[in-house]
Design a protein around this motif. Structure first.
Motif, PDB file in Angstrom:
ATOM      1  N   ILE A  79       3.095   7.025  -9.798  1.00 25.54           N
ATOM      2  CA  ILE A  79       1.652   5.719  -9.118  1.00 25.54           C
ATOM      3  C   ILE A  79       2.529   4.497  -9.291  1.00 25.54           C
ATOM      4  O   ILE A  79       2.082   3.657  -7.746  1.00 25.54           O
ATOM      5  N   ALA A  80       2.735   3.340  -9.923  1.00 30.67           N
ATOM      6  CA  ALA A  80       3.160   2.334  -9.848  1.00 30.67           C
ATOM      7  C   ALA A  80       4.354   2.214  -8.766  1.00 30.67           C
ATOM      8  O   ALA A  80       4.137   0.650  -8.261  1.00 30.67           O
ATOM      9  N   GLU A  81       4.613   2.937  -9.029  1.00 29.01           N
ATOM     10  CA  GLU A  81       6.199   3.232  -8.118  1.00 29.01           C
ATOM     11  C   GLU A  81       5.713   3.310  -6.728  1.00 29.01           C
ATOM     12  O   GLU A  81       6.316   2.352  -6.023  1.00 29.01           O
ATOM     13  N   LEU A  82       5.162   4.494  -6.502  1.00 30.12           N
ATOM     14  CA  LEU A  82       3.956   4.588  -4.780  1.00 30.12           C
ATOM     15  C   LEU A  82       3.549   3.088  -4.223  1.00 30.12           C
ATOM     16  O   LEU A  82       3.806   2.786  -3.558  1.00 30.12           O
ATOM     17  N   ARG A  83       2.906   2.545  -5.314  1.00 28.32           N
ATOM     18  CA  ARG A  83       2.472   1.241  -4.745  1.00 28.32           C
ATOM     19  C   ARG A  83       3.268   0.116  -4.469  1.00 28.32           C
ATOM     20  O   ARG A  83       2.831  -0.315  -3.846  1.00 28.32           O
ATOM     21  N   ALA A  84       4.815  -0.045  -4.604  1.00 31.69           N
ATOM     22  CA  ALA A  84       5.601  -0.132  -3.886  1.00 31.69           C
ATOM     23  C   ALA A  84       5.603   0.101  -3.295  1.00 31.69           C
ATOM     24  O   ALA A  84       6.952  -1.028  -2.308  1.00 31.69           O
ATOM     25  N   ARG A  85       6.096   1.125  -2.661  1.00 33.57           N
ATOM     26  CA  ARG A  85       6.506   1.625  -1.915  1.00 33.57           C
ATOM     27  C   ARG A  85       5.450   2.248  -0.318  1.00 33.57           C
ATOM     28  O   ARG A  85       5.781   2.384   0.916  1.00 33.57           O
ATOM     29  N   ARG A  86       4.045   2.394  -0.368  1.00 36.01           N
ATOM     30  CA  ARG A  86       2.940   2.769   0.442  1.00 36.01           C
ATOM     31  C   ARG A  86       1.404   1.982   0.038  1.00 36.01           C
ATOM     32  O   ARG A  86       1.351   1.982  -1.100  1.00 36.01           O
ATOM     33  N   ASP A  87       0.234   2.102   1.081  1.00 37.88           N
ATOM     34  CA  ASP A  87      -0.225   1.211   0.931  1.00 37.88           C
ATOM     35  C   ASP A  87      -1.102   2.002   2.157  1.00 37.88           C
ATOM     36  O   ASP A  87      -0.987   2.349   3.489  1.00 37.88           O
ATOM     37  N   PRO A  88      -2.124   3.249   1.513  1.00 41.60           N
ATOM     38  CA  PRO A  88      -2.231   3.554   0.251  1.00 41.60           C
ATOM     39  C   PRO A  88      -1.122   4.375  -0.552  1.00 41.60           C
ATOM     40  O   PRO A  88      -0.329   4.525  -0.282  1.00 41.60           O
ATOM     41  N   PRO A  89      -1.039   4.146  -2.164  1.00 41.30           N
ATOM     42  CA  PRO A  89      -0.476   4.658  -2.950  1.00 41.30           C
ATOM     43  C   PRO A  89      -0.407   6.247  -2.925  1.00 41.30           C
ATOM     44  O   PRO A  89      -1.257   6.778  -3.062  1.00 41.30           O
ATOM     45  N   GLN A  90       1.121   6.849  -1.812  1.00 43.41           N
ATOM     46  CA  GLN A  90       0.671   8.346  -2.164  1.00 43.41           C
ATOM     47  C   GLN A  90       2.117   8.923  -1.777  1.00 43.41           C
ATOM     48  O   GLN A  90       3.097   8.179  -1.287  1.00 43.41           O
TER      49      GLN A  90
END
Length: 252
Positions: A79-90
């Motif tokens: 989830i931390a990785e996703l937050r840096a890549r997508r908004d919302p993290p998915q």
């Protein structure tokens, strides 16, 4: 356009064997792949190098799925990785591949053996799915790597086979539960597959296994990965709740 372009996948146990082959194939098809490993970072880095050499990309995530806290650790890291890549993290594709087998008859199995195999092969995938459901995109894919041992009788797999059968059953249960979100859930059941952990190097054993396979050879990880890639693709979107054996017709 590649079939998995703009998709993000997580493959557990992706530092070697079938998991590595799956990660490489999903990346070839366009996915950004999270490469989970437990301790062998050098092997995980080799998986990432293979992916990048073929024009794909990914990232590494470490977590010990033998630890009851491992699923939480892995989900939080993703989830931390996703937050840096997508908004919302998915993310889009979860492949539960990590697993272990310790071949013993029931008389030889200790409680510690039982608990470790149950934790890695079933409990960690169960709770990893639970913790990641909020960030799996609608229309996503969950693919659980089970085993054809779950439907056959091997005397030295009294723990491994039931844990893999549980993973297959969970796939059917979750397919019904997650259908309203358009998320498909399937289990892939590899047959005998030669990997560094299961080299089938003994000539007599290898010959006996080969003779039991309708297609006349022992699989490699590259034989399993395309099945997973198909289920992860748009073309596999009408298949859910299934257990798909990829064994070359072993012990028909």
């Amino acid at each position: 356009m590649k079939p998995l372009a703009d998709r993000i996948a997580l493959v557990t146990g992706a530092s070697r064997g079938i998991g590595r082959a799956i990660a490489v194939r999903l990346a070839q098809d366009g996915a950004l792949v999270g490469i989970h490993y437990r301790a062998e970072r050098d092997k995980a880095e080799q998986t990432l190098d293979d992916i990048r050499a073929a024009g794909g990309d990914g990232f590494l995530i470490a977590a010990d799925l033998a630890d009851p806290a491992g699923a939480t650790q892995l989900s939080e890291a993703l989830i931390a990785e996703l937050r840096a890549r997508r908004d919302p993290p998915q993310f889009d594709i979860l492949v539960n591949n990590a697993g272990i087998d310790d071949r013993k008859t029931i008389e030889q199995v200790t409680e510690a053996d039982f608990d470790r195999m149950l934790q890695i092969n079933f409990k960690s995938p169960f709770f990893l799915i639970q913790k990641l459901l909020p960030v799996i995109a609608d229309g996503g894919r969950i693919i659980n790597i089970s085993s054809m041992a779950s439907r056959l009788s091997f005397p030295t797999m009294p723990v491994y086979a039931p844990t893999k059968a549980a993973l297959s059953t969970l796939s059917r249960v979750l397919a019904a539960h997650l259908g309203p979100r358009g998320i498909t859930v399937n289990a892939v059941l590899p047959g005998a597959t030669s990997t560094d952990l299961n080299p089938l190097s003994d000539p007599a054993r290898a010959a006996a296994v080969r003779d039991s396979v309708a297609l006349g050879r022992i699989a490699g990880p590259e034989d399993i990965a395309p099945v997973v890639a198909f289920l992860a693709s748009k073309e596999g979107g009408w298949i859910t709740g299934e257990t798909i054996e990829a064994s070359g017709g072993q012990r028909l």
